[in-house]
Design an enzyme around this catalytic site. Structure first.
Site, PDB file in Angstrom:
ATOM      1  N   TRP A 103       0.603  -1.377  -0.054  1.00 55.07           N
ATOM      2  CA  TRP A 103      -0.096   0.122  -0.077  1.00 55.07           C
ATOM      3  C   TRP A 103       0.841   1.327   0.278  1.00 55.07           C
ATOM      4  CZ3 TRP A 103      -3.903  -0.938  -2.094  1.00 55.07           C
ATOM      5  CH2 TRP A 103      -4.269  -2.831  -1.816  1.00 55.07           C
ATOM      6  N   ASP A 172      -1.986   6.660   6.085  1.00 57.33           N
ATOM      7  CA  ASP A 172      -3.358   6.109   5.823  1.00 57.33           C
ATOM      8  C   ASP A 172      -3.459   4.937   7.265  1.00 57.33           C
ATOM      9  OD1 ASP A 172      -4.508   3.704   4.672  1.00 57.33           O
ATOM     10  OD2 ASP A 172      -3.220   2.703   3.136  1.00 57.33           O
ATOM     11  N   LYS A 196     -12.505  -2.250   5.857  1.00 61.45           N
ATOM     12  CA  LYS A 196     -12.016  -2.828   7.212  1.00 61.45           C
ATOM     13  C   LYS A 196     -12.542  -2.849   8.602  1.00 61.45           C
ATOM     14  CE  LYS A 196      -8.378  -3.712   4.086  1.00 61.45           C
ATOM     15  NZ  LYS A 196      -7.761  -2.226   2.677  1.00 61.45           N
TER      16      LYS A 196
HETATM   17  C1  PLP Z   1      -7.164  -2.395   1.656  1.00 64.36           C
HETATM   18  C2  PLP Z   1      -6.503  -0.876   1.904  1.00 64.36           C
HETATM   19  C3  PLP Z   1      -6.126   0.032   1.092  1.00 64.36           C
HETATM   20  C4  PLP Z   1      -6.942   0.122  -0.126  1.00 64.36           C
HETATM   21  O1  PLP Z   1      -8.314   0.298   0.144  1.00 64.36           O
HETATM   22  P1  PLP Z   1      -8.980   0.848  -1.295  1.00 64.36           P
HETATM   23  O2  PLP Z   1     -10.806   0.786  -0.507  1.00 64.36           O
HETATM   24  O3  PLP Z   1      -9.330  -0.649  -2.095  1.00 64.36           O
HETATM   25  O4  PLP Z   1      -8.841   1.458  -2.137  1.00 64.36           O
HETATM   26  C5  PLP Z   1      -4.933   1.129   1.100  1.00 64.36           C
HETATM   27  N1  PLP Z   1      -4.833   1.211   1.892  1.00 64.36           N
HETATM   28  C6  PLP Z   1      -4.712   0.673   3.239  1.00 64.36           C
HETATM   29  C7  PLP Z   1      -3.709   0.056   4.425  1.00 64.36           C
HETATM   30  C8  PLP Z   1      -5.520  -0.823   3.006  1.00 64.36           C
HETATM   31  O5  PLP Z   1      -5.267  -1.783   4.260  1.00 64.36           O
END
Ligand code: PLP
Length: 360
Positions: A103, A172, A196
């Site tokens: 990521w 993030d 998540k």
């Molecule tokens: C799942 C995830 C993403 C991607 O998220 P999307 O909503 O599918 O773009 C980005 N960063 C982290 C840390 C993730 O776990």
């Protein structure tokens, strides 16, 4: 309650059952108004109240300071990989990154389109099995921000402590937002896809310090400017109404559970149970180094890929679902976000003990 399996999926992930029930009812007949939730105009009094309540709860649960906006955007967390540098960088501007997994790599790639990128730390040569300590890297003094991924969903690593560097952090938090308390004022932007730890896929929560809103270069399209969404209360265009509603219900549930601090304690205990099972013998091997272990995603290996395949299949038979590791590192992974019940962790630990005894 219907028979539920234990869903260890990394995302979309398990949600509180009470939220699913509320949503199921409200989809058909919202608040007994004779209209379904997903039929409501986003500008109706009913939906405006839903969105407002969701924002209030997000602010309350994370103690978001008044000089921050909370936005509900679309395009997933992945769109923030380009929106952040598109709005904050430009020719001659630099950002520093900590490369702790897929990521962050994706975010680095996008940032390079808009400015200079310095990668101050990378654990790529050890399959991203750890995150750095503060004294392992320096931040370029002319950087606009330091970018990091707080919890690396795929590898099961997490910053136990956020960097204490004299620079604005951009983070993030897709896979650990609301799992632990934090000081929002250290961050310029926090973003997270909902699927998540907050709700269904379809909405990305962006918490942004107000003074960052007017740094955007003129050539950035209207939809991709944070200011646009801040000015219109995330209603510049039709927002993902169902996802925002669900996030609100999950926040409400979280508050009922005692809030983020209480949830953090529970998360620590759940994770400790699983790590105990991994460390308790020689059969299982954790992917992450101990100091970098995640409370949310526990990635581990068995002695052979064949045993891993059998482990995952046999677990699924007894209702322990979604334990396959990410394709990039293989092995097994248990994702145990806020809504994942402790009983499910206990059941997995029992199964792990039994499986190790039968296959050692
Ligand atoms: C799942 C995830 C993403 C991607 O998220 P999307 O909503 O599918 O773009 C980005 N960063 C982290 C840390 C993730 O776990």
């Amino acid at each position: 309650m219907v028979d539920r399996i234990y869903n260890f999926s990394p995302g979309p992930a398990t949600l509180p059952y009470s939220v699913l029930e509320e949503a199921a009812k409200d989809i058909v007949n919202f608040n007994d108004k004779g209209i379904g939730l997903i039929e409501l105009s986003h500008r109706s009094r009913e939906f405006m109240a839903v969105a407002e309540k969701t924002e209030i709860l997000v602010r309350e649960l994370l103690s978001v300071p008044d000089n921050y906006k909370v936005l509900f955007l679309q395009g997933g967390a992945s769109s923030q990989f380009f929106m952040v540098p598109m709005n904050l960088l430009g020719t001659g501007k630099k950002a520093t990154f900590l490369n702790t997994g897929v990521w962050s790599k994706k975010a680095i790639k996008e940032a390079k389109i808009f400015g200079e990128v310095e990668v101050a730390f990378s654990s790529e040569d050890t399959s991203f099995n750890r995150v750095p300590e503060d004294d392992e890297y320096t931040v370029a003094p002319d950087s606009e921000y330091l970018y990091l991924v707080s919890n690396n969903t795929i590898y099961g690593t997490q910053f136990a402590k956020f960097p204490e560097k004299d620079i604005m952090l951009i983070c993030d938090m897709s896979s650990d937002i609301f799992s632990r308390t934090l000081d929002v004022s250290k961050f310029g932007i926090i973003f997270a896809g909902a699927q998540k730890n907050m709700g269904p896929a379809g909405v990305t929560v962006v918490i942004i310090r107000e003074d960052l809103l007017n740094r955007t270069p003129d050539n950035v399209p209207t939809m991709l400017r944070y200011q646009t969404h801040a000015d219109k209360g995330s209603m510049f265009n039709t927002p993902p109404t169902f996802a925002i509603y669900c996030v609100g219900r999950v926040m409400n549930w979280l508050k009922d559970q005692g809030g983020v601090a209480a949830m953090e304690k529970r998360n620590q205990k759940k994770a400790a149970l699983l790590y105990g099972a991994i460390d308790g013998g020689n059969f299982y091997r954790g992917h992450a180094e101990k100091e970098s272990r995640s409370m949310m995603n526990i990635a581990f290996n068995l002695p052979t890929p064949e045993l891993e395949a059998r482990f995952i299949a046999e677990a699924a038979v007894i209702g322990l679902d979604g334990l396959k590791g990410h394709r990039s590192i293989g092995g097994c992974r248990a994702s145990i976000y806020n809504a994942f019940p402790r009983e499910g962790v206990e059941k997995l630990v029992d199964f792990m003990t039994e499986f190790a005894e039968n296959n050692s």
